[in-house]
Design a protein around this motif. Structure first.
Motif, PDB file in Angstrom:
ATOM      1  N   ASN A  42       0.818  -1.215   0.000  1.00  0.00           N
ATOM      2  CA  ASN A  42       0.000   0.000   0.000  1.00  0.00           C
ATOM      3  C   ASN A  42       0.850   1.262   0.000  1.00  0.00           C
ATOM      4  N   ASP A  43       2.162   1.067  -0.273  1.00  0.00           N
ATOM      5  CA  ASP A  43       3.098   2.181  -0.446  1.00  0.00           C
ATOM      6  C   ASP A  43       3.100   3.127   0.755  1.00  0.00           C
ATOM      7  N   ARG A  44       3.134   2.533   1.951  1.00  0.00           N
ATOM      8  CA  ARG A  44       3.206   3.340   3.161  1.00  0.00           C
ATOM      9  C   ARG A  44       4.633   3.347   3.693  1.00  0.00           C
ATOM     10  N   PRO A  45       5.011   4.370   4.452  1.00  0.00           N
ATOM     11  CA  PRO A  45       6.392   4.465   4.953  1.00  0.00           C
ATOM     12  C   PRO A  45       6.670   3.472   6.078  1.00  0.00           C
ATOM     13  N   GLY A  46       7.942   3.472   6.525  1.00  0.00           N
ATOM     14  CA  GLY A  46       8.314   2.643   7.667  1.00  0.00           C
ATOM     15  C   GLY A  46       8.933   1.315   7.300  1.00  0.00           C
ATOM     16  N   VAL A  47       9.352   1.159   6.036  1.00  0.00           N
ATOM     17  CA  VAL A  47       9.972  -0.094   5.593  1.00  0.00           C
ATOM     18  C   VAL A  47      11.313   0.236   4.949  1.00  0.00           C
ATOM     19  N   LYS A  48      12.355  -0.507   5.323  1.00  0.00           N
ATOM     20  CA  LYS A  48      13.681  -0.275   4.750  1.00  0.00           C
ATOM     21  C   LYS A  48      13.672  -0.582   3.249  1.00  0.00           C
ATOM     22  N   PRO A  49      14.437   0.186   2.475  1.00  0.00           N
ATOM     23  CA  PRO A  49      14.419   0.022   1.011  1.00  0.00           C
ATOM     24  C   PRO A  49      14.686  -1.405   0.542  1.00  0.00           C
ATOM     25  N   HIS A  50      15.672  -2.089   1.142  1.00  0.00           N
ATOM     26  CA  HIS A  50      15.991  -3.439   0.660  1.00  0.00           C
ATOM     27  C   HIS A  50      14.872  -4.428   0.982  1.00  0.00           C
ATOM     28  N   VAL A  51      14.170  -4.185   2.115  1.00  0.00           N
ATOM     29  CA  VAL A  51      13.031  -5.046   2.462  1.00  0.00           C
ATOM     30  C   VAL A  51      11.876  -4.788   1.496  1.00  0.00           C
ATOM     31  N   GLU A 110      12.053  -3.750  -1.586  1.00  0.00           N
ATOM     32  CA  GLU A 110      12.376  -4.346  -2.883  1.00  0.00           C
ATOM     33  C   GLU A 110      12.154  -5.860  -2.865  1.00  0.00           C
ATOM     34  N   LYS A 111      12.533  -6.497  -1.760  1.00  0.00           N
ATOM     35  CA  LYS A 111      12.375  -7.946  -1.650  1.00  0.00           C
ATOM     36  C   LYS A 111      10.901  -8.343  -1.667  1.00  0.00           C
TER      37      LYS A 111
END
Length: 339
Positions: free
Chosen positions: A24-33, A35-36
């Motif tokens: 849902n494209d919300r913040p709070g997630v590291k970029p590499h996670v 992408e995975k």
């Protein structure tokens, strides 16, 4: 069997909450996670649940920005009526409309409004103003950032907009040329009046008209830009008709029809001008009843607004991409006897 968020979470080794934030494209997630998770969702052919999305939008309405010319341009009221009809049908699912009225002569203003809507987090944009490189760039940036844009009534060609909904504009110009050729003999001289040639809708009609008349013996003496203002249209049209008394026909591709009627009534000539207009606004209908306008070409503006919003909603809610680049509304010809 449909893929669930839980299946994606297990394969990615993260929580379901993390997957939900990514999808849902919300913040709070590291970029590499992020992408995975996205890679696994794509690998598993994950399709969002439409009912769940509709429920989410009913709690936080889908936000649509609608960019169009100033309110005083009467024609666009019919388009707004179509938009409101679609919005009324969708209100149970959650939808919020934000109308933004911008100048037809200031591309910087239109581009800035697109950027602001994207920054404010709109889910989609409907656009109908001018065709300009600044506008094109802003549309492309919006789409690249995940905000779909649909153009209506007037297009922005060679942009990343999803599709265009409106009249087949070059064809409309060709129809006008065919009608003019039926009421004038060759050789003849005609005048064309447009609002803004920076607007694709106006420019495409004029080009279609000119291309179809090429070699017919009916020559275009001048193309006037009236900027959809009474004063500009009146002064320029009066000056042109005075300078070129041999003019026999006028094609109102767009522009202020009331100004055209006032000028024509004030010209002292034995034979009337043959006039072809667009749309069926009150001034056009009056001109036809008074015997001043021969034909008008109409384009179903309400359907343009209605269909654009419905298609944008389906794209955002269900991921249903329009199958075509162009969705043309019906074009028809009205004569005085049909009023």
């Amino acid at each position: 069997m449909s893929v669930t968020i839980r299946q994606i979470a297990v394969k990615a080794g993260v929580s379901r909450g993390t997957v939900d934030r990514v999808l849902n494209d919300r913040p709070g997630v590291k970029p590499h996670v992020r992408e995975k998770v996205m890679a696994i969702a794509e690998e598993l052919n994950y399709v969002p649940n439409a009912a769940a999305k509709a429920l989410a939008f009913s709690k936080k309405p889908l936000h649509v920005g609608i960019i169009m010319p100033p309110r005083e341009i009467e024609f666009f009221q019919e388009i707004r009526d179509g938009i409101e009809e679609a919005a009324d049908e969708l209100k149970g699912f959650g939808i919020q409309l934000e109308y933004c009225y911008v100048s037809n002569q200031n591309p910087e203003e239109g581009a800035a409004v697109i950027r602001k809507l994207v920054k404010d987090g709109v889910n989609g944009i409907m656009f109908s103003v001018m065709d300009d490189d600044l506008i094109r760039l802003s549309i492309n940036q919006a789409v690249d950032s995940g905000v779909p844009v649909i153009t209506f009534n007037s297009d922005v060609e060679q942009s990343k907009r999803i599709c265009f909904v409106g009249q087949n504009l070059p064809q409309s110009g060709r129809i006008a040329a065919g009608l003019m050729a039926r009421v004038l003999r060759s050789p003849s001289k005609v005048l064309v009046v447009a609002g803004h040639l920076s607007i694709y809708a106006h420019r495409a009609r004029v080009k279609g008209f000119g291309d179809h008349l090429s070699g017919s013996g009916i020559d275009i003496v001048q193309v006037i830009e009236g900027y959809d203002r009474f004063e500009d249209t009146y002064e320029k049209l009066k000056e042109a008709l005075t300078r070129y008394p041999e003019i026999e026909g006028i094609y109102m591709a767009t522009g202020h029809i009331g100004a055209c009627m006032d000028v024509v009534k004030g010209m002292n000539r034995p034979n009337r001008y043959r006039i072809i207009a667009n749309d069926l606004m009150p001034e056009v209908e009056q001109g036809m009843r008074e015997g001043l306008i021969d034909f008008t070409i109409v384009q179903n503006p309400a359907q343009q607004g209605y269909r654009s919003l419905r298609m944008l909603y389906e794209l955002i809610l269900n991921g249903k991409m329009p199958e075509q680049q162009y969705y043309y509304t019906e074009t028809s010809i009205v004569i005085p006897e049909s009023l």
